[in-house]
Design a protein around this motif. Structure first.
Motif, PDB file in Angstrom:
ATOM      1  N   MET A 103       0.742  -1.221   0.217  1.00 43.77           N
ATOM      2  CA  MET A 103       0.017  -0.057  -0.220  1.00 43.77           C
ATOM      3  C   MET A 103       0.807   1.463   0.077  1.00 43.77           C
ATOM      4  SD  MET A 103      -3.025   1.078   2.812  1.00 43.77           S
ATOM      5  CE  MET A 103      -4.216  -0.143   2.333  1.00 43.77           C
ATOM      6  N   ARG A 104       0.443   2.235  -0.875  1.00 42.66           N
ATOM      7  CA  ARG A 104       1.310   3.521  -0.881  1.00 42.66           C
ATOM      8  C   ARG A 104       0.941   4.433   0.462  1.00 42.66           C
ATOM      9  NH1 ARG A 104      -0.253   3.936  -6.734  1.00 42.66           N
ATOM     10  NH2 ARG A 104      -2.217   4.257  -5.580  1.00 42.66           N
ATOM     11  N   MET A 105       1.743   5.005   0.712  1.00 44.29           N
ATOM     12  CA  MET A 105       1.669   5.820   2.104  1.00 44.29           C
ATOM     13  C   MET A 105       2.271   7.144   1.877  1.00 44.29           C
ATOM     14  SD  MET A 105       1.994   2.890   4.969  1.00 44.29           S
ATOM     15  CE  MET A 105       2.669   1.764   4.091  1.00 44.29           C
ATOM     16  N   ILE A 106       1.784   8.200   2.708  1.00 39.52           N
ATOM     17  CA  ILE A 106       2.603   9.395   2.683  1.00 39.52           C
ATOM     18  C   ILE A 106       2.570   9.603   4.368  1.00 39.52           C
ATOM     19  CG2 ILE A 106       0.158  10.694   2.559  1.00 39.52           C
ATOM     20  CD1 ILE A 106       1.702  12.948   1.256  1.00 39.52           C
ATOM     21  N   ASP A 107       3.999  10.305   4.625  1.00 34.74           N
ATOM     22  CA  ASP A 107       4.286  10.588   6.065  1.00 34.74           C
ATOM     23  C   ASP A 107       3.956  12.103   6.021  1.00 34.74           C
ATOM     24  OD1 ASP A 107       5.039  11.553   8.623  1.00 34.74           O
ATOM     25  OD2 ASP A 107       6.364   9.737   8.668  1.00 34.74           O
ATOM     26  N   PRO A 108       2.957  12.692   6.520  1.00 33.92           N
ATOM     27  CA  PRO A 108       2.636  14.173   6.317  1.00 33.92           C
ATOM     28  C   PRO A 108       3.151  15.085   7.341  1.00 33.92           C
ATOM     29  CG  PRO A 108       0.634  13.112   7.376  1.00 33.92           C
ATOM     30  CD  PRO A 108       1.597  12.060   6.863  1.00 33.92           C
ATOM     31  N   HIS A 109       4.017  14.560   8.149  1.00 34.70           N
ATOM     32  CA  HIS A 109       4.755  15.250   9.294  1.00 34.70           C
ATOM     33  C   HIS A 109       5.963  14.759   9.639  1.00 34.70           C
ATOM     34  CE1 HIS A 109       4.573  18.160  12.771  1.00 34.70           C
ATOM     35  NE2 HIS A 109       5.850  17.823  12.558  1.00 34.70           N
ATOM     36  N   ILE A 110       7.153  14.932   8.940  1.00 31.81           N
ATOM     37  CA  ILE A 110       8.274  14.258   9.307  1.00 31.81           C
ATOM     38  C   ILE A 110       9.561  15.138   9.181  1.00 31.81           C
ATOM     39  CG2 ILE A 110       8.447  12.989   7.101  1.00 31.81           C
ATOM     40  CD1 ILE A 110       9.855  10.698   8.715  1.00 31.81           C
ATOM     41  N   HIS A 111      10.304  15.463  10.063  1.00 31.26           N
ATOM     42  CA  HIS A 111      11.670  16.316   9.718  1.00 31.26           C
ATOM     43  C   HIS A 111      12.983  15.673   9.150  1.00 31.26           C
ATOM     44  CE1 HIS A 111       9.088  19.214  11.636  1.00 31.26           C
ATOM     45  NE2 HIS A 111       8.851  18.301  12.681  1.00 31.26           N
ATOM     46  N   MET A 112      12.978  15.568   7.879  1.00 31.56           N
ATOM     47  CA  MET A 112      13.825  14.579   7.097  1.00 31.56           C
ATOM     48  C   MET A 112      15.283  15.084   7.205  1.00 31.56           C
ATOM     49  SD  MET A 112      12.067  11.844   6.603  1.00 31.56           S
ATOM     50  CE  MET A 112      13.712  11.056   5.910  1.00 31.56           C
ATOM     51  N   VAL A 123      -6.835   6.851   5.612  1.00 29.49           N
ATOM     52  CA  VAL A 123      -5.732   7.527   6.513  1.00 29.49           C
ATOM     53  C   VAL A 123      -4.484   7.898   6.187  1.00 29.49           C
ATOM     54  CG1 VAL A 123      -4.986   7.102   8.983  1.00 29.49           C
ATOM     55  CG2 VAL A 123      -7.347   6.612   8.492  1.00 29.49           C
ATOM     56  N   VAL A 124      -3.984   6.835   5.507  1.00 27.36           N
ATOM     57  CA  VAL A 124      -2.384   6.964   5.151  1.00 27.36           C
ATOM     58  C   VAL A 124      -2.196   7.665   3.746  1.00 27.36           C
ATOM     59  CG1 VAL A 124      -1.780   5.011   6.671  1.00 27.36           C
ATOM     60  CG2 VAL A 124      -2.084   4.520   4.235  1.00 27.36           C
ATOM     61  N   TRP A 125      -3.280   7.660   2.920  1.00 23.07           N
ATOM     62  CA  TRP A 125      -2.916   8.318   1.617  1.00 23.07           C
ATOM     63  C   TRP A 125      -4.045   9.290   1.106  1.00 23.07           C
ATOM     64  CZ3 TRP A 125       0.952   8.048  -1.503  1.00 23.07           C
ATOM     65  CH2 TRP A 125       0.890   8.445  -2.946  1.00 23.07           C
ATOM     66  N   ARG A 126      -5.098   8.779   1.046  1.00 20.01           N
ATOM     67  CA  ARG A 126      -6.323  10.000   0.470  1.00 20.01           C
ATOM     68  C   ARG A 126      -6.453  11.213   1.442  1.00 20.01           C
ATOM     69  NH1 ARG A 126      -7.993   8.223  -4.200  1.00 20.01           N
ATOM     70  NH2 ARG A 126      -7.542   6.153  -4.484  1.00 20.01           N
ATOM     71  N   ASN A 127      -6.384  10.960   2.726  1.00 24.91           N
ATOM     72  CA  ASN A 127      -6.879  12.204   3.466  1.00 24.91           C
ATOM     73  C   ASN A 127      -5.674  13.289   3.365  1.00 24.91           C
ATOM     74  OD1 ASN A 127      -9.241  11.360   4.324  1.00 24.91           O
ATOM     75  ND2 ASN A 127      -8.739  10.836   6.468  1.00 24.91           N
ATOM     76  N   PRO A 128      -4.430  12.963   3.728  1.00 17.32           N
ATOM     77  CA  PRO A 128      -3.203  13.873   3.551  1.00 17.32           C
ATOM     78  C   PRO A 128      -3.073  14.609   2.395  1.00 17.32           C
ATOM     79  CG  PRO A 128      -2.398  11.741   3.854  1.00 17.32           C
ATOM     80  CD  PRO A 128      -3.841  11.357   4.088  1.00 17.32           C
ATOM     81  N   ILE A 129      -3.464  13.712   1.201  1.00 15.64           N
ATOM     82  CA  ILE A 129      -3.476  14.076  -0.373  1.00 15.64           C
ATOM     83  C   ILE A 129      -4.660  15.402  -0.384  1.00 15.64           C
ATOM     84  CG2 ILE A 129      -3.717  13.810  -2.502  1.00 15.64           C
ATOM     85  CD1 ILE A 129      -2.039  11.078  -1.708  1.00 15.64           C
TER      86      ILE A 129
END
Ligand code: ZN
Length: 294
Positions: free
Chosen positions: A1-10, A247-253
């Motif tokens: 599953m594709r995911m986005i981490d919408p808050h991370i200090h890389m 939760v991990v893809w559509r909402n943050p986008i």
């Protein structure tokens, strides 16, 4: 599953983290501008930091097949330093125009001081001027009161609630944030704030509408794989795959795409990797054979 981490200090993380995140399914990250663990002493260091968020760090992520977006703001902690805070706010309009900047953030309260409140209000006004959503940090101490006060400030400013993401929620703050119409972020941390099992319980109780999770990983004790680990906990708890994807893809986008600088179709097309590329003459490699392809 594709995911986005919408808050991370890389900026604070290693290339091993990027590689592990990509292998775990993270296709994109949002890196909010924040503080560096100690106060900055001059406006130029803020400017160089903002430039690295839209420049080098974005390039570094691309070298591991991860799309990088950022949010730009004066963080709540450093809002207390005058006259530096005013100088930083004066600098922001230039950076809010840049590609890859998908919100004004992190703004909000830390110690709930008058200076923080003033910076919070001024940056909400900037978000309105630049037609951007806002990412709101909530304080660690007295979180419930700080969150309620943040919601009051957003309402008093007349800023559209559907363009506000209130972050670092817990069991105490989530019901009020959902009632307000704002989006609700949760930082999944090792041992503190929020963990996988508590997040499972929250999703079972409140559903997935406007719910977002992130790792908030930075230079402190934190884990850049908390989004995929929480997705696995959701799966183990019997939460439907379609809900996990929300939760991990559509909402943050859905939230960050209102900036006009994040596009679902573009994200779904997997980017290629070309580690032969350079950024201002620099590479992430140290003599290794460059990876080229997917
Ligand atoms: Zn943060």
């Amino acid at each position: 599953m594709r995911m986005i981490d919408p808050h991370i200090h890389m900026t604070s993380r290693t290339t091993d983290d990027y590689a592990a995140m990509a292998a775990a399914g993270i296709a994109a990250v949002v890196e909010p501008a924040f503080w560096l663990g100690q106060p900055r002493t001059r406006v130029g260091t803020f400017e160089d930091y903002f430039l690295s968020l839209i420049g080098w760090e974005r390039f570094r992520a691309s070298q591991f097949g991860i799309r990088h977006f950022c949010t730009i703001a004066l963080n709540p902690k450093e809002a207390n330093q005058q006259p530096l805070a005013d100088e930083v706010i004066a600098l922001l309009p230039r950076y809010l125009e840049k590609d890859g900047v998908v919100a004004v953030g992190e703004i909000g309260y830390d110690d709930v001081t008058a200076a923080e409140e003033k910076a919070f209000e001024r940056q909400i006004a900037l978000a309105r001027e630049h037609d951007l959503p806002v990412l709101v940090h909530t304080p660690h101490r007295d979180k419930k009161r700080g969150t309620e006060r943040s919601l009051d400030l957003v309402r008093a400013a007349g800023f559209p609630v559907e363009r506000v993401l209130i972050d670092h929620n817990n069991e105490e703050t989530l019901p009020g944030v959902l009632d307000s119409g704002c989006w609700a972020g949760h930082s999944i941390y090792p041992n503190t704030k929020m963990d996988e099992q508590r997040m499972v319980a929250l999703v079972k109780k409140f559903g997935v509408e406007r719910i977002i999770i992130n790792s908030a990983a930075d230079w402190g004790v934190s884990d850049p794989l908390k989004v995929p680990k929480t997705a696995a906990a959701f799966r183990d708890a019997g939460i439907a795959a379609t809900d996990i994807e929300i939760v991990v893809w559509r909402n943050p986008i859905a939230f960050f795409s209102t900036s006009g600088r994040m596009d679902l179709r573009d994200l779904e097309a997997q980017p290629g990797i070309d580690q032969r590329e350079l950024w201002e003459g620099n590479s992430v490699l140290r003599g290794q054979a460059p990876r080229v392809g997917r």
